[in-house]
Structures are given as C-alpha cells and as structure tokens.
Design a protein around this motif. Structure first.
Motif, PDB file in Angstrom:
ATOM      1  N   THR A 248      12.348  42.824  43.547  1.00 51.05           N
ATOM      2  CA  THR A 248      12.841  42.567  44.305  1.00 51.05           C
ATOM      3  C   THR A 248      12.740  41.107  44.849  1.00 51.05           C
ATOM      4  O   THR A 248      11.730  39.817  43.036  1.00 51.05           O
ATOM      5  CB  THR A 248      12.441  42.677  45.770  1.00 51.05           C
ATOM      6  N   ALA A 249      13.234  39.926  45.108  1.00 54.48           N
ATOM      7  CA  ALA A 249      12.865  38.480  45.218  1.00 54.48           C
ATOM      8  C   ALA A 249      11.052  38.466  45.405  1.00 54.48           C
ATOM      9  O   ALA A 249      10.715  37.112  45.058  1.00 54.48           O
ATOM     10  CB  ALA A 249      13.615  37.586  46.017  1.00 54.48           C
ATOM     11  N   ALA A 250      10.822  38.991  46.283  1.00 53.47           N
ATOM     12  CA  ALA A 250       9.393  39.056  46.206  1.00 53.47           C
ATOM     13  C   ALA A 250       8.723  39.053  44.983  1.00 53.47           C
ATOM     14  O   ALA A 250       7.722  38.501  44.809  1.00 53.47           O
ATOM     15  CB  ALA A 250       8.860  39.617  47.628  1.00 53.47           C
ATOM     16  N   THR A 251       9.317  39.917  44.070  1.00 48.27           N
ATOM     17  CA  THR A 251       8.687  40.065  43.089  1.00 48.27           C
ATOM     18  C   THR A 251       8.612  39.251  42.169  1.00 48.27           C
ATOM     19  O   THR A 251       7.829  39.046  40.836  1.00 48.27           O
ATOM     20  CB  THR A 251       9.788  41.487  42.503  1.00 48.27           C
ATOM     21  N   THR A 252       9.733  38.404  42.536  1.00 51.38           N
ATOM     22  CA  THR A 252       9.811  37.064  41.325  1.00 51.38           C
ATOM     23  C   THR A 252       9.143  35.360  41.907  1.00 51.38           C
ATOM     24  O   THR A 252       9.340  34.593  41.131  1.00 51.38           O
ATOM     25  CB  THR A 252      11.616  36.839  40.718  1.00 51.38           C
ATOM     26  N   LEU A 253       8.291  36.086  43.352  1.00 51.97           N
ATOM     27  CA  LEU A 253       7.181  34.309  43.220  1.00 51.97           C
ATOM     28  C   LEU A 253       7.168  33.519  42.564  1.00 51.97           C
ATOM     29  O   LEU A 253       5.879  35.388  42.104  1.00 51.97           O
ATOM     30  CB  LEU A 253       6.888  34.762  44.845  1.00 51.97           C
ATOM     31  N   ASP A 254       5.883  33.214  42.428  1.00 48.67           N
ATOM     32  CA  ASP A 254       5.524  32.455  40.969  1.00 48.67           C
ATOM     33  C   ASP A 254       5.261  32.953  39.686  1.00 48.67           C
ATOM     34  O   ASP A 254       4.297  33.606  38.743  1.00 48.67           O
ATOM     35  CB  ASP A 254       3.357  32.934  42.169  1.00 48.67           C
ATOM     36  N   ASP A 356      20.483  40.503  40.473  1.00 50.87           N
ATOM     37  CA  ASP A 356      20.713  41.592  39.533  1.00 50.87           C
ATOM     38  C   ASP A 356      21.694  41.781  38.301  1.00 50.87           C
ATOM     39  O   ASP A 356      21.170  42.367  37.212  1.00 50.87           O
ATOM     40  CB  ASP A 356      22.306  42.453  40.750  1.00 50.87           C
ATOM     41  N   HIS A 357      21.877  39.774  38.091  1.00 48.47           N
ATOM     42  CA  HIS A 357      21.522  39.885  36.418  1.00 48.47           C
ATOM     43  C   HIS A 357      21.139  39.063  35.919  1.00 48.47           C
ATOM     44  O   HIS A 357      20.415  39.252  34.843  1.00 48.47           O
ATOM     45  CB  HIS A 357      22.596  38.506  36.337  1.00 48.47           C
ATOM     46  N   GLY A 358      19.516  39.794  36.350  1.00 47.14           N
ATOM     47  CA  GLY A 358      18.135  39.099  35.904  1.00 47.14           C
ATOM     48  C   GLY A 358      17.527  37.990  35.944  1.00 47.14           C
ATOM     49  O   GLY A 358      16.343  37.671  35.101  1.00 47.14           O
ATOM     50  N   PHE A 359      17.543  37.258  37.045  1.00 42.11           N
ATOM     51  CA  PHE A 359      16.887  36.375  37.737  1.00 42.11           C
ATOM     52  C   PHE A 359      15.490  36.853  37.456  1.00 42.11           C
ATOM     53  O   PHE A 359      15.134  37.490  38.145  1.00 42.11           O
ATOM     54  CB  PHE A 359      17.334  36.023  38.519  1.00 42.11           C
ATOM     55  N   PRO A 360      15.028  35.531  37.033  1.00 37.94           N
ATOM     56  CA  PRO A 360      14.405  34.364  36.498  1.00 37.94           C
ATOM     57  C   PRO A 360      15.232  34.054  35.345  1.00 37.94           C
ATOM     58  O   PRO A 360      15.941  33.317  35.415  1.00 37.94           O
ATOM     59  CB  PRO A 360      12.960  34.153  36.278  1.00 37.94           C
ATOM     60  N   ALA A 361      14.940  34.973  34.085  1.00 41.16           N
ATOM     61  CA  ALA A 361      15.516  35.107  32.787  1.00 41.16           C
ATOM     62  C   ALA A 361      16.076  36.196  32.730  1.00 41.16           C
ATOM     63  O   ALA A 361      15.070  37.141  32.404  1.00 41.16           O
ATOM     64  CB  ALA A 361      14.135  34.455  32.608  1.00 41.16           C
ATOM     65  N   ARG A 362      16.729  36.603  31.251  1.00 43.77           N
ATOM     66  CA  ARG A 362      16.857  37.230  30.313  1.00 43.77           C
ATOM     67  C   ARG A 362      17.120  37.178  29.235  1.00 43.77           C
ATOM     68  O   ARG A 362      17.177  35.549  28.836  1.00 43.77           O
ATOM     69  CB  ARG A 362      18.303  38.453  31.371  1.00 43.77           C
ATOM     70  N   ILE A 363      17.037  38.283  28.575  1.00 43.33           N
ATOM     71  CA  ILE A 363      17.511  38.145  27.159  1.00 43.33           C
ATOM     72  C   ILE A 363      19.635  38.070  26.988  1.00 43.33           C
ATOM     73  O   ILE A 363      19.465  39.086  27.634  1.00 43.33           O
ATOM     74  CB  ILE A 363      17.082  39.118  26.210  1.00 43.33           C
ATOM     75  N   ILE A 364      20.357  37.248  26.275  1.00 42.92           N
ATOM     76  CA  ILE A 364      20.764  37.496  25.473  1.00 42.92           C
ATOM     77  C   ILE A 364      21.048  37.467  23.961  1.00 42.92           C
ATOM     78  O   ILE A 364      20.265  36.298  23.553  1.00 42.92           O
ATOM     79  CB  ILE A 364      22.496  36.281  25.974  1.00 42.92           C
ATOM     80  N   ALA A 365      22.337  38.021  24.074  1.00 46.14           N
ATOM     81  CA  ALA A 365      21.680  37.654  21.816  1.00 46.14           C
ATOM     82  C   ALA A 365      22.804  38.577  21.148  1.00 46.14           C
ATOM     83  O   ALA A 365      24.039  40.007  21.789  1.00 46.14           O
ATOM     84  CB  ALA A 365      20.555  38.801  21.061  1.00 46.14           C
ATOM     85  N   PRO A 366      23.431  37.895  20.726  1.00 43.59           N
ATOM     86  CA  PRO A 366      24.815  38.812  19.789  1.00 43.59           C
ATOM     87  C   PRO A 366      24.225  39.528  19.188  1.00 43.59           C
ATOM     88  O   PRO A 366      23.527  40.247  18.681  1.00 43.59           O
ATOM     89  CB  PRO A 366      24.941  36.994  18.408  1.00 43.59           C
ATOM     90  N   ASN A 367      25.838  40.824  18.980  1.00 40.66           N
ATOM     91  CA  ASN A 367      26.166  41.780  18.242  1.00 40.66           C
ATOM     92  C   ASN A 367      25.047  42.498  18.976  1.00 40.66           C
ATOM     93  O   ASN A 367      23.866  43.688  17.575  1.00 40.66           O
ATOM     94  CB  ASN A 367      25.942  41.468  16.836  1.00 40.66           C
ATOM     95  N   ARG A 368      24.675  42.325  19.982  1.00 43.91           N
ATOM     96  CA  ARG A 368      23.743  43.602  20.094  1.00 43.91           C
ATOM     97  C   ARG A 368      23.435  44.627  21.618  1.00 43.91           C
ATOM     98  O   ARG A 368      24.324  44.327  22.592  1.00 43.91           O
ATOM     99  CB  ARG A 368      22.473  42.758  20.668  1.00 43.91           C
ATOM    100  N   PRO A 369      23.458  45.425  21.409  1.00 45.84           N
ATOM    101  CA  PRO A 369      23.900  46.398  22.812  1.00 45.84           C
ATOM    102  C   PRO A 369      23.600  45.967  24.250  1.00 45.84           C
ATOM    103  O   PRO A 369      22.533  45.273  24.225  1.00 45.84           O
ATOM    104  CB  PRO A 369      23.128  47.875  22.564  1.00 45.84           C
ATOM    105  N   GLY A 370      23.865  46.463  25.121  1.00 49.91           N
ATOM    106  CA  GLY A 370      23.617  45.776  26.670  1.00 49.91           C
ATOM    107  C   GLY A 370      22.392  46.392  27.137  1.00 49.91           C
ATOM    108  O   GLY A 370      21.740  45.236  27.713  1.00 49.91           O
ATOM    109  N   VAL A 371      22.034  47.215  26.684  1.00 52.22           N
ATOM    110  CA  VAL A 371      20.634  47.715  26.852  1.00 52.22           C
ATOM    111  C   VAL A 371      19.466  47.240  26.361  1.00 52.22           C
ATOM    112  O   VAL A 371      18.423  47.079  27.034  1.00 52.22           O
ATOM    113  CB  VAL A 371      20.756  49.775  26.799  1.00 52.22           C
ATOM    114  N   LEU A 372      19.562  46.291  25.476  1.00 53.33           N
ATOM    115  CA  LEU A 372      19.050  45.732  24.985  1.00 53.33           C
ATOM    116  C   LEU A 372      18.831  44.230  25.391  1.00 53.33           C
ATOM    117  O   LEU A 372      18.161  43.602  24.572  1.00 53.33           O
ATOM    118  CB  LEU A 372      18.854  45.602  23.435  1.00 53.33           C
ATOM    119  N   GLN A 373      19.717  43.490  26.108  1.00 57.39           N
ATOM    120  CA  GLN A 373      19.517  42.585  26.908  1.00 57.39           C
ATOM    121  C   GLN A 373      18.834  42.342  27.716  1.00 57.39           C
ATOM    122  O   GLN A 373      19.390  42.274  28.500  1.00 57.39           O
ATOM    123  CB  GLN A 373      21.760  42.095  27.193  1.00 57.39           C
ATOM    124  N   THR A 374      17.026  42.497  27.998  1.00 58.01           N
ATOM    125  CA  THR A 374      16.603  42.910  29.011  1.00 58.01           C
ATOM    126  C   THR A 374      16.233  41.829  29.853  1.00 58.01           C
ATOM    127  O   THR A 374      16.582  40.423  29.582  1.00 58.01           O
ATOM    128  CB  THR A 374      15.485  42.918  28.102  1.00 58.01           C
TER     129      THR A 374
END
Length: 383
Positions: A248-254, A356-374
């Motif tokens: 939730t938004a509260a989880t990402t505070l601080d 829903d897309h991973g705020f604050p930060a997520r991994i994006i890497a080439p040639n990699r399954p979506g389940v591993l784009q944490t």
C-alpha cells in the motif's frame, strides 16, 4: 419366472462409419500437431530455465537480444493455443481405433496402445492446464510450474515413442505419392481437403485473434487473448496488483533501498533520483504470453553495485516489499547485472511508476521473464 423383470439388453459397442477416420487424415493432421508440440516444448523448456536456472547456468544466461524472451514465450503460447484445435481434430480422426477388439493383439500393438494412452493423456493435460494458466485460473491443488514442466517431458517422450511405434504407418501415408495412400478411396480426397482446410482455418483464427498480445503489429486483432498490450495503467497490463501483493501507499512511506555489499548503503528515493538516470526501451514479457515495449528510466544496477564496492559482474539477490508470493525474492546473474540496460527503474513512459507497476522502484532487465522483473524493490544483496 413369473414376476421377474425382463433383462435389459446390453447396448452395442459404438460403430464408426466416417470415411475420413483413416490413416491418411490422421497423418496429415498429426504432422502439424507434432510440429506445434515440438515448438511448444522447446520454447517451454527455454522459459523454464530462464525463470529457474540451475546454479551453474545463472551467471551465463544471455541478456541479449533484448527481445529474446518476448519472442520465445510469445511463440510458446501461440504454438500451444494452435495445438488445441489440432489435437481435437487428430483425436476425431483416430478415435475409432480406440475401440478396436481385441484391445491387445501383440507386443507391438501393446506398445502402440501405451504410447497413445500416454500421448493423449499428457497432451490434453498439458494444453488445457496451459490454457487455464494464461487466464490465471488454477482450479487444482498442485503447483503449476513444476508439474507443467514434468508433464512436458512425459509428453515429449510419449510423442517420440508413438512416432517410433507407428513410423511404418506414418511413412506410408505421409504424402500423396506414399505407397499406402494408393489404397485409400480416391473419392474421399475432396472431403479430406475440405476437412484439412477447415482445421487450418480454425488454427489460423485462433492464432490471429490471440497472437496480438505479444506481436503488437496484430494487436487490433487481439480479440480472444486474456490481455491486450495497451490496456493497463501507464500503457502496460498489470498481472499482479499492489493490493494482491499486500503493498500500500503507507508501506512505501520513508522507503529506502538497502544495497548490501562490501560498502553497504541505503539511499532514499530522492537520493536515487539525484543519481545519473538512464533511459532504455525494453519489452516486458509475461509468462502468460503478453508483452509490450516501454520506455523505462532509472539507475543502472551495475552503478549501484560499484558504489557498494562490488563488481558489476556480481550475482545479486533482489528483495521486494511484497508480503507473499513465489517471486518475492529473486536472484539475478552476472550477465544481467553488468548489462547497461538493466535498471532499477523509477519511471515508466515518462511518468513516476504507479503503485501497481512497482513504485517506488522496480527491476527491468533485457531478455528476462516478467515474473523476475521484481516490483516494489527494497533490497539488493550482493552474493
């Protein structure tokens, strides 16, 4: 005896008089079904080892071409869907033989029946559980991925056994000039062509109305696929929402990112945004078959590792804020961590990541399954 009920007659065994339930029709459909299953098997094994590589393979899995997983997984789902009408047509062509009497006539016939039983059971199980997987419906008590992978090998073995046992019949009816085709009634050939044309049209219709979820030039025809590449927040579909992951938004505070290495540090979101930012265009490709390219912006993972005193070729464990899920923690091998396109992404298509897309930060890497784009990354641990 008076008063006794009359004995009911035993119903006769089914009889089949269809003139196209023959070896020529079965062989014509079977070669296309065999090709679809072979493509589905090879791309499925590729996907499995990209998702769950053994330790010796983890650091050498290629990060290029950037679209590699998008292509192979899209082909996997497309060939699996195409195989469903082919399997139904193949079963229609051969099912009278399932009721022959006596059921076992010789050792060769017993092997043939065994290969058919294993092939039909594994084929039906594999294709229809795969179909339910792409719509994310799991009405069974077992874990899908390991069972699907194991049955794929069973299906491949049953197919090879079936081809070996039936090779004489297959070769006799492979082409129009094959010896066995001379014994078939010539008047059946127009009906056979019509049947095969109808099957081909069905396969084409299924493919054209689903492949647009990964092959975006055909996305306007994407009528039957469970995902459309343009539908979703920030122009991308979402499989696992923040609510489903317990974020939730509260989880990402601080929030702070913890980078654990020889010189561990914990930058805030503002400090990450102040670092040099990199833009890359990369596809995100889901194991369910959909994929779409997007513009991602963020900090290179290799730069974060170097700042922590680690080699850019270090293997990394990525930890998510997600409270539950099979991919809450994942490992990334050296070939991906050193790739300059592998980012800790902070923005998507020019905007800050949505929750829903991973705020604050997520991994994006080439040639990699979506389940591993944490998504919702909270930690990078150098291994």
């Amino acid at each position: 005896m008076e008063g006794m009920k009359p004995r009911l007659a035993t119903p006769p065994l089914p009889t089949f008089r269809g003139r196209l339930h023959d070896a020529r029709t079965a062989t014509s459909i079977g070669r296309w079904l065999g090709l679809a299953l072979a493509v589905c098997f090879v791309t499925g094994v590729t996907s499995h080892y990209l998702q769950r590589p053994p330790d010796w393979l983890a650091d050498i899995l290629p990060s290029r071409p950037t679209w590699g997983y998008r292509f192979s997984q899209g082909l996997h789902v497309a060939s699996g869907l195409a195989a469903i009408p082919l399997l139904m047509a193949k079963l229609w062509a051969v099912y009278p033989r399932l009721f022959v009497r006596p059921p076992l006539r010789s050792v060769r016939h017993a092997l043939e029946r065994l290969s058919v039983a294993a092939l039909v059971a594994a084929g039906v199980f594999q294709l229809f559980t795969g179909l339910l997987n792409i719509v994310e419906w799991y009405p069974w008590p077992f874990s899908f991925v390991p069972v699907h992978f194991a049955v794929a090998w069973l299906l491949a073995g049953a197919l090879l056994l079936h081809i070996a046992v039936k090779w004489r019949d297959i070769s006799s009816h492979w082409g129009r000039r094959s010896p066995g085709t001379l014994t078939l009634p010539a008047e059946d050939e127009p009906d056979r062509r019509s049947l095969l044309t109808g099957v081909g049209a069905g396969v084409a219709a299924v493919t054209l109305t689903t492949v647009g979820q990964s092959f975006t030039p055909l996305k306007r025809l994407d009528l039957l696929a469970p995902r459309h590449p343009d539908h979703g927040t920030q122009g991308l579909p979402v499989n696992r929402t923040a609510a489903a992951a317990g974020v939730t938004a509260a989880t990402t505070l601080d929030w702070r990112l913890t980078v654990t290495g020889p010189r561990s540090y914990a930058p805030s979101l503002a400090e990450l945004r102040a670092l040099p930012q990199t833009d890359v265009r990369l596809p995100i490709a889901c194991v369910e078959g959909w994929s779409v390219e997007a513009l991602w912006s963020g900090v290179r993972v290799r730069d974060l590792l170097e700042r922590a005193g680690a080699s850019p070729r270090s293997r990394v464990r990525v930890v998510s804020l997600e409270r539950r899920g099979a991919y809450r923690v994942m490992e990334m091998g050296a070939s991906h961590t050193e790739d300059p396109s592998t980012l800790l992404a902070l923005r998507l298509n020019g905007r800050v990541l949505s929750l829903d897309h991973g705020f604050p930060a997520r991994i994006i890497a080439p040639n990699r399954p979506g389940v591993l784009q944490t998504k919702w990354v909270v930690g990078l641990e150098v291994l």
